[in-house]
Design a protein around this motif. Structure first.
Motif, mmCIF file in Angstrom:
data_model
loop_
_atom_site.group_PDB
_atom_site.id
_atom_site.type_symbol
_atom_site.label_atom_id
_atom_site.label_comp_id
_atom_site.label_asym_id
_atom_site.label_seq_id
_atom_site.Cartn_x
_atom_site.Cartn_y
_atom_site.Cartn_z
ATOM 1 N N ALA A 164 8.176 5.005 50.417
ATOM 2 C CA ALA A 164 7.358 5.780 49.652
ATOM 3 C C ALA A 164 6.768 6.897 49.519
ATOM 4 C CB ALA A 164 6.350 4.877 49.565
ATOM 5 N N LYS A 165 6.457 6.980 50.927
ATOM 6 C CA LYS A 165 5.394 8.303 51.534
ATOM 7 C C LYS A 165 6.834 9.476 51.252
ATOM 8 C CE LYS A 165 1.525 6.130 54.362
ATOM 9 N NZ LYS A 165 1.033 6.224 55.380
ATOM 10 N N ARG A 166 7.708 8.973 51.914
ATOM 11 C CA ARG A 166 9.154 9.102 52.235
ATOM 12 C C ARG A 166 9.322 9.992 50.998
ATOM 13 N NH1 ARG A 166 13.064 6.922 57.316
ATOM 14 N NH2 ARG A 166 11.388 8.058 58.797
ATOM 15 N N ILE A 167 10.064 9.091 49.849
ATOM 16 C CA ILE A 167 10.230 9.431 48.615
ATOM 17 C C ILE A 167 9.631 10.384 48.144
ATOM 18 C CG2 ILE A 167 10.625 8.514 46.169
ATOM 19 C CD1 ILE A 167 11.618 6.328 47.416
ATOM 20 N N GLU A 168 7.882 10.192 47.649
ATOM 21 C CA GLU A 168 7.361 10.703 47.227
ATOM 22 C C GLU A 168 7.332 12.198 47.977
ATOM 23 O OE1 GLU A 168 3.679 13.874 46.390
ATOM 24 O OE2 GLU A 168 4.670 13.140 48.836
ATOM 25 N N ASP A 169 7.187 12.573 49.229
ATOM 26 C CA ASP A 169 7.094 14.276 49.588
ATOM 27 C C ASP A 169 8.813 14.823 49.727
ATOM 28 O OD1 ASP A 169 6.453 16.112 51.823
ATOM 29 O OD2 ASP A 169 8.819 15.517 52.963
ATOM 30 N N PHE A 170 9.975 14.009 49.428
ATOM 31 C CA PHE A 170 11.041 14.628 49.133
ATOM 32 C C PHE A 170 10.683 15.164 47.700
ATOM 33 C CE2 PHE A 170 14.187 12.613 52.319
ATOM 34 C CZ PHE A 170 14.213 13.965 52.796
ATOM 35 N N ALA A 171 10.330 14.671 46.545
ATOM 36 C CA ALA A 171 10.238 14.754 44.769
ATOM 37 C C ALA A 171 9.233 15.634 45.143
ATOM 38 C CB ALA A 171 9.340 13.049 44.672
ATOM 39 N N TYR A 205 9.798 15.869 38.913
ATOM 40 C CA TYR A 205 8.892 15.299 40.597
ATOM 41 C C TYR A 205 8.957 13.805 40.249
ATOM 42 C CZ TYR A 205 4.830 13.918 43.233
ATOM 43 O OH TYR A 205 3.528 13.511 43.863
ATOM 44 N N ALA A 206 8.940 13.229 38.938
ATOM 45 C CA ALA A 206 8.970 12.148 38.193
ATOM 46 C C ALA A 206 10.574 11.510 38.036
ATOM 47 C CB ALA A 206 7.935 11.338 37.329
ATOM 48 N N LYS A 207 11.360 12.520 37.517
ATOM 49 C CA LYS A 207 12.646 11.881 37.735
ATOM 50 C C LYS A 207 13.251 11.681 39.281
ATOM 51 C CE LYS A 207 16.810 13.584 36.265
ATOM 52 N NZ LYS A 207 18.380 15.315 35.692
ATOM 53 N N GLU A 208 12.750 12.030 40.532
ATOM 54 C CA GLU A 208 13.257 12.749 41.699
ATOM 55 C C GLU A 208 13.014 10.913 42.243
ATOM 56 O OE1 GLU A 208 15.518 14.350 43.292
ATOM 57 O OE2 GLU A 208 15.446 14.467 41.524
#
Length: 546
Positions: A57-64, A87-90
């Motif tokens: 989750a941390k990695r996903i949020e950082d990428f997005a 942001y939400a789409k990614e």
């Protein structure tokens, strides 16, 4: 010309971007729940443990966040709505991707198969930056980097940007890069450790740096890596070994004064440096002093960008004095710092000696009339064939208009002129319009938005630019032009309406003085932006790909 004219007025709006830290943390929690709790997708693909879900989750949020922030930087005067949507789409895409990969998967996007032609000896550019941003571990690295291991390959330029290398992937890359370092000329390692813990990111940087130590590079890009001083020193081996470097990019790297001092220390040879980009760092005055030392040692510098680096007067003066040694300068970008009048005066002395300058970006430097007049006079007397001149947002009034007009009049190569967000009013606008009446056949863009211009100034500009054969856009939005004045301007452009910008922010009933009450309202509403953003993100949904 690489830069486009950002001509949009900074009008009142509620900013939805960037999200606050609590908003980002709340989104990470929601992503964790999506990865670990029972949903139609976890029923289909399997769920992650809480620990695995939190890490991903941390990695996903950082990428997005990084992807959306890049979108926002391309439209800085918007309200951030498109960045929020991205942001939400990614996040949604990456959640689904992790679940599809299984309970132990990280965020990985496979590269398209390499064709025989792309790996042939004639191919010189190896690029894995296309497509979705993704984490790369050892297995994916083995597959992605195969072309670089083929005997007889002729790759001289590599781009690993937009992919985040973990330790396993870095160790796979290490011997490959070491085997190629004698043939490589251009290396792009921008944004290649995003989302990694600091300890891992620094070790990855050390591995790449050691592998490329001793290479004879012409271009090195280390941007978008949140380097700080530790990161700069992690690249010490490769930086110290460069003696022929012509281009160095260190943009958006979180470079503080200590990191800037490390840059100055670790790059011993800059005699051949032609391009140095240092945009969007937190350098400040002390850091600018260190960068000035690098500039002073770079007599062949042609393209210098030190915009948005928090530099005040002392640092501005140091940079200006160092730039005197760079007589080959063609493109200079110092936007969005707080130089002030004294640094402006110092810079004018440097500009007077230039003969090759074609693009000059000096917006938002707090130059005021005194600094603007000195710079305009210096440019007028210089031999530089200016094509782009930007001095937006500098509190320039009609007092400086005659000097600017005289400068513009002699710069017949002028392509773009941006004087938006000043206080030139009708009188100043008319003077500058008249300066462009004769010749100026290459003129394409004029931005005089947000200058308290009324009917007379708008008409003066319209009558001049409509006669220019190459002209593409006049922006006079954000002013106080009457409804009748707008109709008259539109009539002038009736055969080419596409050459006239919109009037969405024009206030026909506006006054020439700033409205303090409105400024206070702006600040209050801006603070509420994250509340609206949270409402847009609170019901994050994972959508099946089409």
């Amino acid at each position: 010309m690489g830069d486009t004219l950002d001509s949009r007025p900074h009008a009142f709006s509620i900013k939805l971007w960037p999200p606050s830290l609590p908003t980002r943390e709340a989104l990470i929690e929601r992503i964790t729940n999506n990865l670990s709790s029972k949903t139609i997708f976890t029923d289909k693909y399997g769920s992650l443990t809480t620990e695995q879900a939190t890490e991903n989750a941390k990695r996903i949020e950082d990428f997005a966040f990084s992807t959306a922030n890049q979108q926002f930087e391309r439209e800085p005067d918007g309200d951030g709505g498109s960045a929020v949507q991205l942001y939400a789409k990614e996040c949604s895409k990456l959640i689904l991707e992790v679940l599809k990969k299984g309970p132990v998967a990280n965020v990985v996007v496979k590269r398209e198969p390499v064709s025989e032609d792309s790996a042939s000896p004639r191919e010189t550019f190896f690029d894995i930056s296309k497509g979705q941003r993704a984490f790369i571990e050892a297995e994916e690295a083995e597959e992605l980097l195969k072309p670089l291991k083929e005997p007889g390959n002729a790759y001289t330029k590599i781009c690993f940007s937009n992919r985040s290398f973990g330790l396993g992937a870095a160790r796979v890359a290490e011997p490959i890069l070491a085997s190629l370092k004698d043939q490589l000329k251009e290396v792009d390692l921008s944004d290649f450790v995003a989302g990694r813990p600091e300890v891992e990111a620094l070790e990855v940087m050390n591995i790449f740096s050691d592998a490329l130590e001793g290479s004879i590079l012409l271009s090195l890009n280390l941007s978008e890596n949140a380097l700080g001083e530790k990161g700069v020193r992690a690249f010490g081996a490769i930086l110290k070994s460069q003696s022929s470097l012509e281009e160095l990019y260190l943009m958006n790297d979180g470079i503080s004064k200590e990191a800037a001092q490390a840059v100055s220390e670790l790059i011993p040879s800059t005699e051949n440096l032609r391009v140095l980009h240092f945009h969007n760092n937190m350098t400040g005055d002390e850091g600018a002093l260190a960068i000035a030392k690098v500039v002073r040692r770079s007599p062949l510098l042609e393209n210098f960008r030190c915009s948005s680096t928090r530099v005040d007067s002392e640092g501005g003066i140091a940079l200006s004095e160092a730039l005197e040694h760079c007589t080959h300068m063609e493109k200079l970008d110092l936007r969005d710092n707080m130089f002030g009048t004294e640094a402006g005066l110092s810079l004018s002395k440097t500009l007077s000696s230039y003969k090759h300058l074609t693009e000059l970006y000096l917006s938002y430097l707090n130059l005021e009339d005194e600094g603007a007049i000195a710079i305009a006079n210096a440019l007028k007397e210089s031999a530089s064939p200016i094509e782009v001149l930007e001095m937006a947002g500098n509190d320039i009034t009609v007092e400086a208009a005659s000097a600017i007009a005289a400068c513009v009049a002699v710069k017949q190569h002028l392509n773009k002129l941006n004087l938006s967000e000043n206080e030139l009013k009708d009188e100043g606008c008319v003077q500058i319009a008249k300066s462009m009446e004769e010749d100026h056949s290459k003129l394409q863009y004029v931005d005089m938005s947000t200058n308290y211009i009324r009917r007379a100034g708008a008409q003066a500009l319209a009558h001049v630019v409509i006669k220019k054969e190459a002209f593409k856009l006049l922006n006079i939005d954000g002013n106080i032009i009457s409804e009748e004045g707008i109709e008259e301007v539109k009539e002038i452009f009736k055969k080419s309406p596409e050459l006239l910008g919109a009037f969405d922010e024009n206030d026909p009933d506006g006054e020439e003085e700033a409205d303090d009450e409105e400024d206070e309202e702006d600040e209050e509403n801006e603070g509420n932006g994250n509340g609206e953003l949270e409402s847009k993100l609170k019901n994050l949904e994972v959508n099946q790909d089409d």
